[in-house]
Design an enzyme around this catalytic site. Structure first.
Site, PDB file in Angstrom:
ATOM      1  N   SER A  47       3.011   5.777  -1.629  1.00 53.93           N
ATOM      2  CA  SER A  47       2.236   6.476  -0.608  1.00 53.93           C
ATOM      3  C   SER A  47       1.345   7.551  -1.256  1.00 53.93           C
ATOM      4  CB  SER A  47       3.177   7.059   0.450  1.00 53.93           C
ATOM      5  OG  SER A  47       2.468   7.538   1.554  1.00 53.93           O
ATOM      6  N   GLU A  52       2.546  -1.636   3.072  1.00 55.32           N
ATOM      7  CA  GLU A  52       3.891  -1.087   2.915  1.00 55.32           C
ATOM      8  C   GLU A  52       4.828  -2.122   2.305  1.00 55.32           C
ATOM      9  OE1 GLU A  52       5.244   0.585   6.589  1.00 55.32           O
ATOM     10  OE2 GLU A  52       3.665   2.113   6.633  1.00 55.32           O
ATOM     11  N   HIS A 107      -0.328   2.129   2.832  1.00 60.43           N
ATOM     12  CA  HIS A 107       0.068   1.750   4.200  1.00 60.43           C
ATOM     13  C   HIS A 107      -1.036   0.888   4.817  1.00 60.43           C
ATOM     14  CE1 HIS A 107       3.257   4.892   4.142  1.00 60.43           C
ATOM     15  NE2 HIS A 107       2.340   5.663   3.588  1.00 60.43           N
TER      16      HIS A 107
END
Length: 281
Positions: free
Chosen positions: A149, A226, A199
């Protein structure tokens, strides 16, 4: 328009030369994770690629998180569940006096894992410091640098911050394709030819990454979903995990504007599944 294209041309070849110079003597690899959960197979791949199942150790850098102690705990726990216990949390705070022993813990780690949170927070602590240099030293000498992330966003030289310049209220993706709207800052620069978004499929961040490669056509846009990662070894990239990686290119360096909206022609899009590979020049 001519001046803009000359600037982009110079920047492109400057980055290409810099990237070639960097890759020439780099022995390490990158493991760029798009966020979300990390399946056991992904953790196993990180362990094997880094070699900490045989020797050495790994460190977790939790500075992206507003609660770094908790972030380090959960990050190390996922490895412990896989039977890997030689990985440790190593937190830094802004402007702390950096001890040589602590920096050496980064420099000598075979796996460096950057947790999620806020990429701006991480770079505010690390950018321009000996911490950043130690990460580069480890990468150059053969370590695996992993990040999820926010930890993925910091890998590239040009880093997406997550903010829009014209729409300060937060949204998970851009609502428009607009000129001079995407905010970027300087990341770690472990790779200089791409810009990373995370994401990606889950949060439909196509508008954001399209904006990035129209505004900065010298870069390749890598959108990682993800529970998915890109393993970078030199110019070779392999998709690892459970979902897709979307790659955008703007080879014609196309950009047109009308009332702040932008358009481009000749954009290339490729979608890759786990196990598939591609190259980035």
């Amino acid at each position: 328009m001519i001046l803009r294209r000359l600037i982009i041309f110079s920047l492109f070849f400057g980055l290409a030369f810099q990237s070639s110079a960097q890759n020439f003597d780099i022995k390490g690899k990158l493991f760029i994770i798009g966020g979300g959960s990390r399946p056991a197979s992904m953790l196993d791949r990180m362990v094997k690629e880094s070699g900490i199942d045989k020797e050495g150790y790994g460190v977790v850098l939790p500075m992206s998180s507003s609660e770094p102690d908790s972030s380090a705990y959960y990050a190390t726990s996922q490895f412990y569940k896989q039977g890997v216990t030689n990985i440790y949390g190593l937190n830094f705070v802004k402007l702390e006096e950096l001890k040589a022993s602590k920096l050496d813990s980064i420099r000598n780690a075979k796996l460096i894992y950057i947790s999620g949170g806020d990429q701006n927070r991480f770079m505010d602590i690390v950018g321009g410091t000996d911490i950043e240099k130690a990460i580069h030293d480890a990468y150059k000498n053969g370590s695996l640098i992993a990040g999820t992330s926010a930890g993925a966003a910091v890998m590239s030289k040009m880093m997406i911050t997550g903010s829009e310049l014209k729409h300060p209220e937060y949204a998970s993706t851009f609502r428009h394709l607009e000129s001079e709207n995407i905010e970027t800052k300087t990341g770690l620069g472990l790779i200089t030819t791409i810009i990373v978004d995370q994401h990606f499929v889950k949060r439909s961040r196509y508008n954001r990454l399209l904006t990035a490669i129209i505004e900065y056509p010298q870069l390749v846009g890598i959108g990682i979903d993800e529970s998915t990662a890109v393993l970078v070894s030199g110019k070779q990239m392999e998709v690892v995990g459970e979902s897709q990686v979307i790659v955008f290119k703007n080879p014609e360096q196309s950009k047109n504007t009308f009332n702040d909206k932008i358009s481009a022609q000749g954009i290339l899009l490729n979608i890759y599944l786990p196990g598939e590979t591609f190259t980035i020049d």
